[in-house]
Enzyme design. Structure first.
Site: not given
Lengths: 390, 465
Positions: B318-319
């Site tokens: 996700h990041g």
């Protein structure tokens, strides 16, 4: 169900066609309600596609040229609002700033104002650099400065300036100059001088400014007195703050002072023209759309160069450098001079394709005096910078 | 280009539909490939080339895997290195180098690269193809254009759902175009558009007003909870709205994509939540990481290890930031807690209690997800239960207009529940219900367009993945 599906698809296709109509019909140029030029559909080029600017402009153009777009922008957001900003409960707003879409209301009042901002070192450095240039001008020619205080540097809750601009100017500008100002010491004084929903000074504030300017330059001159006060009853003035916030709960009638100016001619951006539409307004000819820009429409807009010639060869020529604040008093101030050259540095380059060289301009036009009409925004905004060649 | 833009709705979509349906069947996939590359180039002209290179490279990797059985493992590893390598360079390099620099006081240079849109999505999609070829789960796709079309297909290219090649393999050659599917595709698209424009964008204003200025304005307690709730709805309606649009668009072209969300906010446990949220991603991690590691058919220690690895990777996917890692591990801990200790107790609790328990934990998770800055994260958690008076008053003074957006939280709460699904089942034989539903959908479409024309605030959360 099959018929239902067909009908549904057809309705969807029809709605798409409505949107696509914007691509084929004649493109609109101006939004009267938004008071700006509308984005047109640009031609695509490889470079604009690669840097993404074409894509952005296409999306903007679709929005601006959309069928019924102006109607949608004017009414849709308004209709989605459930709040009435006039009725903010007093326990929230009494003696407090209340933020409304980027602007503020103070003390439950019906003005849309800016809240004071932090004047950081970068801003101070920019202002200092400007003052250095002004200091050189001061040694070259008779220079006058008129500073208009604003909400961006005043804390109404604590009744104090968060940045004493006049002191800053006096501490950091040298040479021979005169400085006057339009200031206020509390909110009540402020609201008398400025429009409810616009950042400009109102008819009273601008007239007071004019009186103070002439008192600074020619204390013995008699100022032009207004014939009468005129209120245009069939329109409301929604200014820059209303347009930016899309809040239309606060409004005021558009009121002006009517003056009988001495005979004069005008060159606007090198072309003989009128400036503003005062006579048209008095004759009932003006936009009645909700967001019509009455301040600029009535007094005149921002141009690179406007020259007022009052044919007074015995009087001085004036160079007036300012922003849209000067629009309201250009003719008033110019009536005390022979020729008045009004320069808006933001647009001068577009007009002439040259950077404004004040020394050259002063020499070429036999300027006797220079007047800067400025506020905090004018001082900190680098688009008002100018060069000085020693 | 995003689906919720005037350019997509009024120019791109009509064009692709016209060309697609006017062309012969044998050209349809090529039309989609062309428009998909155009779609991607529209937002990322330079990185379209990266995607094309990726397609070509993996096309050949798959051929090599199939052709040289003896060395197929090597080619698979090379493909993994290539794909994950690209992802690492663009997405994770700076994160790792910054942390290494801070720990060891060295000076690895930071790369000045923007993250290509959708790289996490299409990279994982490519990997599923290559791995499935390796495992003989799917046939080798010898037509590079068809493979390219699968990878770059614009409905799911930039924000999912992650479509596995195995689910789409047959549909590439053989799919039906029916009036009903086309109409249902439009309906699904409009639902997604409405979720995104009408609900997500408006609750986003509440979430951003609170979280962007929480420390500056000293928001505490109830205000932070409102922010968390708003963000919880923003991310769901934003992401599921986009998935709905993707599924709807796929349907218009005859493709059936699997569902990506199943009303996650009615979950009765966190285990349940992860069966309902971003299903394509969680099932991908299950099938390609968790199960190959042994899943739960190993010793307890290894099973716990597997859980942590999967959730660490889920967070990282996700990041490239510590908060995403913490977010992933947060859910790992809760899942373990549920599976090891709490599941028996949960079963005995009432539905409402189970829902409250899940919803609170989900909200807390989203706070971690939202705040990438540690000082903001620690401030919010320190003050989440600080009910000092004046914070709400402070919020209203700093953003009075926020009250205009609160009704959208109510809409969001209502539509988080499968009300429409229940109504569809209840009135499945009632033609007037479906006519009324279509009228409502047209109304939603018109309102969405009005929002788009009049409003420039249109952020997309999952765009940066």
């Amino acid at each position: 169900m099959k018929k239902n599906n067909i009908l549904f698809i057809l309705v969807f296709a029809f709605l798409l066609l409505i949107g696509d109509y914007a691509l084929v019909r004649q493109q609109k140029n101006i939004s009267v309600t938004e008071n700006r030029t509308l984005q047109h559909f640009d031609h695509i080029t490889l470079s604009t596609f690669i840097d993404g600017s074409y894509q952005n402009s296409l999306e903007k153009a679709l929005s601006d040229q959309f069928v019924g777009g102006e109607f949608i922008k004017k009414n849709f957001k308004d209709s989605m609002k459930i709040l009435h900003y006039k009725k903010i409960p007093s326990y929230i707003c009494k003696n407090n700033y209340v933020e409304l879409n980027g602007y503020y209301s103070f003390n439950c009042d019906d003005h849309l104002i800016s809240k004071y901002e932090n004047v950081d070192d970068e801003i101070k450095t920019n202002i200092l650099n400007r003052l250095k240039v002004y200091s050189k001008i001061n040694n070259y020619i008779d220079t006058y400065y008129f500073f208009i205080s604003s909400d961006s540097i005043y804390d109404f809750k604590n009744n104090k300036y968060i940045f004493d601009t006049i002191k800053f100017i006096n501490d950091n500008m040298t040479g021979d100059y005169n400085l006057s100002s339009l200031t206020f010491d509390n909110y009540n004084e402020f609201e008398k001088l400025f429009y409810k929903t616009d950042h400009h000074w109102n008819y009273y504030g601008s007239y007071l400014g004019y009186i103070k300017i002439i008192d600074m330059i020619y204390p013995d001159d008699e100022v032009l007195k207004p014939e009468k006060k005129v209120t245009f009853d069939d329109i409301y003035f929604y200014g820059s703050a209303a347009r930016n916030t899309q809040i239309f709960d606060f409004k005021e009638k558009f009121t002006v002072y009517k003056f009988n100016y001495p005979e004069h001619t005008i060159l606007k951006d090198k072309v003989a023209d009128s400036y503003g539409s005062e006579d048209e307004y008095y004759n009932g000819i003006y936009y009645r759309e909700k967001l019509a820009g009455h301040y600029g429409n009535f007094y005149g807009g921002d141009n690179g160069e406007v020259i007022f010639d009052f044919n007074n060869p015995d009087k001085d020529n004036l160079l007036l450098i300012g922003s849209s604040f000067t629009n309201a008093i250009n003719k008033l101030v110019a009536s005390h001079f022979n020729k008045t050259y009004v320069i808006d540095l933001r647009h001068y380059y577009q007009l002439t394709n040259e950077e404004f060289d004040i020394k050259e301009y002063v020499n070429n036009n036999n300027i006797d005096k220079v007047l800067f009409i400025m506020n905090y925004g004018f001082l900190k905004d680098q688009s008002f910078n100018m060069k000085w060649e020693d | 280009m995003v689906f919720s833009s005037l350019t997509f709705i009024f120019i791109f979509l009509p064009l692709v539909l016209i060309f697609y349906f006017l062309s012969k069947d044998k050209y349809k996939n090529y039309i989609l490939l062309f428009f998909s590359i155009l779609f991607y180039s529209w937002g990322e002209p330079k990185y379209a080339l990266l995607m094309i290179i990726s397609i070509i490279a993996n096309y050949f990797f798959a051929i090599l895997i199939k052709k040289y059985d003896k060395y197929k493992k090597i080619f698979l590893i090379l493909s993994l290195i290539f794909n994950i390598g690209i992802l690492f360079v663009f997405k994770y390099f700076n994160f790792f180098s910054t942390n290494i620099n801070n720990i060891f006081n060295i000076n690895i240079p930071i790369l000045n690269l923007t993250l290509p849109i959708g790289i996490s999505f299409y990279t994982f999609q490519i990997l599923t193809y290559v791995v499935d070829v390796y495992k003989d789960k799917v046939k080798l796709q010898k037509n590079i254009f068809l493979l390219g079309m699968y990878i770059s297909f614009f409905p799911q290219l930039i924000a999912g759902p992650i479509v596995r090649y195995s689910t789409i393999e047959e549909q590439l050659k053989n799919r039906k175009h029916t009036l009903e599917n086309f109409a249902d595709g439009i309906r699904r698209f409009i639902i997604g558009l409405g979720k995104k424009i009408i609900i997500a964008n408006n609750v986003a204003i509440i979430a951003d007003s609170i979280f962007n200025n929480a420390i500056l304005n000293k928001y505490v307690g109830l205000v932070l909870m409102i922010g968390a709730l708003a963000y919880t709805f923003q991310i769901y309606f934003d992401f599921s709205g986009y998935s709905d649009m993707a599924i709807g668009l796929g349907k218009m072209f005859g493709f059936e994509f699997l569902e990506n969300f199943n009303y996650p906010y009615i979950s009765q446990s966190i285990t349940d939540f992860w069966r309902r949220w971003h299903i394509s991603l969680s099932s991908l991690f299950r099938d390609y990481i968790y199960i190959p590691l042994g899943g739960n058919r190993v010793s307890k220690i290894k099973w716990i290890r597997n859980i942590f690895i999967v959730w660490l990777l889920t967070g990282l996917w996700h990041g490239a930031n510590w908060n995403f890692i913490i977010w992933g591990l947060y859910f790992a801990l809760i899942l373990l807690f549920e599976k090891l200790i709490f599941h028996k107790i949960l079963k005995k609790l009432s539905l409402i209690i189970r829902w409250i328990y899940s919803f609170i934990l989900i909200n807390v998770g989203w706070i971690i997800f939202r705040l990438e800055n540690f000082s903001e994260l620690s401030y919010v958690f320190k003050n989440l239960f600080n009910f000092k008076s004046g914070s709400l008053l402070n919020l209203l003074r700093n953003n009075y207009s926020i009250l205009n957006y609160l009704p959208f939280i109510i809409f969001a709460l209502i539509f988080s529940f499968p009300i429409i699904l229940k109504l569809d089942k209840r009135f499945k034989d009632n033609i007037y219900y479906f006519v009324f539903k279509d009228i409502c959908l047209i109304f939603i479409f018109v309102i969405s367009i009005c929002f788009l024309v009049s409003n420039s605030y249109n952020p997309f959360i999952y765009f940066r993945f």
